[in-house]
Motif scaffolding. Sequence first.
Motif: not given
Ligand code: FAD
Length: 494
Positions: A42, A79, A81-82, A84, A101, A144, A149, A160, A209, A214, A336, A346
């Motif tokens: 990720d 599981p 998502g995107a 990130t 997903m 951000s 995401c 947050g 987490e 799911v 970032f 980083y």
């Molecule tokens: C440039 C950058 C900036 C960011 N800024 C912030 C910020 O300001 N605030 C912040 O809080 N985070 C930030 N993040 C972190 C990240 O974007 C968040 O944690 C976001 O919620 C992850 O979403 P995702 O869809 O990418 O999840 P993923 O990375 O795909 O998964 C994250 C977690 O969620 C679980 N998951 C995903 N989908 C499901 C589902 N449908 N059911 C059950 N579990 C699931 C996964 O198993 C994993 O444990 C940042 C990341 C980056 C790269």
Amino acid sequence: MGSALPQVDSLRQERVSKKLREFLPERSVLWQPEDTRPYECDGLTAYRRVPMVVALPETEEQVQRILRACHEMDVCVVPRGAGTGLSGGALPPGDGVLLSMAKFMRVLRVDPVARIAVVQPGVRNAAISDVVSPFGLYYAPDPSSQIACSIGGNVAENSGGVHCLKYGLTVHNVLRVRGYTIEGEPVDFGSEALDAPGYDLLALAIGSEGLLAVTTEVTVRLLPKPETACVIMASFDDVKKAGDAVAAVIAAGIVPAGLEMMDKPATAAVEQFVHAGYDLEAAAILLCESDGSAEEVEEEIARMKDVLAKAGATRLAVSRDDAERLRFWSGRKAAFPAVGRISPDYYCMDGTIPKKRLGEVLSFVGAMEKKYGLRCPNVFHAGDGNLHPLILFDANNPEELKRTEAFAAEVLEKCIEVGGTITGEHGVGVEKIDQMCVQFAAPELEAFHAVKRVFDAKGLLNPGKGVPTLHRCAEFGRMRVHGGKLSHPNLPRF
Ligand SMILES: Cc1cc2nc3c(=O)[nH]c(=O)nc-3n(C[C@H](O)[C@H](O)[C@H](O)COP(=O)(O)OP(=O)(O)OC[C@H]3O[C@@H](n4cnc5c(N)ncnc54)[C@H](O)[C@@H]3O)c2cc1C
């Protein structure tokens, strides 16, 4: 950990993909290395593992059947998502199924009167606000990463963003979560009503987490768009003074819509990237936003300027229009990727501390930069006391990665020492699993495992993330011994 060469048990891989292809179209089951490698990590790219099989369901029924099949075969499921996430939460299992997903991208219902939207988990955070904007509404939590995401990831991490100081985290803005356990049993947490009787299982689900269920559907709360907003950029000649100014704003009884801080190395990196108009002479800048009616904003901006000036601000620039306000925020939101341009890799930390200790902890981070010989720009949700020191390193240099991990561990443990926590919004994942041993005593960890077993007795959903085994803590050798009043003879031992 580095990029592991895929050492796949091909018989197991064949058995699992064949089973999933009984009810999924061929295009929805990936197992060839060139198809599965894009899922190897990720946003925490230092840790990689190529998944054995990737499943891309499109319907709830398919999700249910995948989970049932994996449960029957004793195959673990992670599981995604995107992708990130910054704590390795979606790091795939080398011997299991990565459940993407990404195809769950529909907004199912918008009710502008009840101010709610029902969405599938793969919907992007920013897309929710785009869809409900014609009703004068928006979804407040704004990570951000919001253009990429997914809301399912936000729920799993309790994400947050810069506006969460005033409007709350994901947990405060989600009313209901539906999904399936690893056994394929439907679960439904929360409701569209303001409150529900019984234990608050919705709060348990949010931030879990991907360890308990799911998520297949999320009901979010929507807010009316504020009439207007304005942001102050305050410059300081000393990082500690800027940290103390944050505490002063909150102590004055003001709850800004956003209160963010960036130090000089961070503004320098950002300015080259997005030209946000930051003060490059300042040792640190604060961005303080006010939103509401025009009168409220005018009054609050005047009060904040007064507090910031008294706290030693050397320059105060107030956004003149919405374009300038968004430009100030665009820099913070791009921080970032901006540091990603000046370093091969980083490592973004995510600890939370009491606001009055900000200055002290920043000085500690500075000392760690010298101790480990690594640069570390600082960006953070200052109003929430949520730090994001960004350690710059080269993941191709194993020795540098080790130093980075040691640096991060010291900072997280400092957060605990000053009365804070090891995560504010990015979750524990694999990244902070050892620091959970320092944060919690054995009885508390036992209680967490007991909750997990209620939902997932075999421990197949996202294993090895979030909560360490007591055995792991014993090996880590830093188990907290005091506190933790949760011990009970009936709690299972691990
Ligand atoms: C440039 C950058 C900036 C960011 N800024 C912030 C910020 O300001 N605030 C912040 O809080 N985070 C930030 N993040 C972190 C990240 O974007 C968040 O944690 C976001 O919620 C992850 O979403 P995702 O869809 O990418 O999840 P993923 O990375 O795909 O998964 C994250 C977690 O969620 C679980 N998951 C995903 N989908 C499901 C589902 N449908 N059911 C059950 N579990 C699931 C996964 O198993 C994993 O444990 C940042 C990341 C980056 C790269």
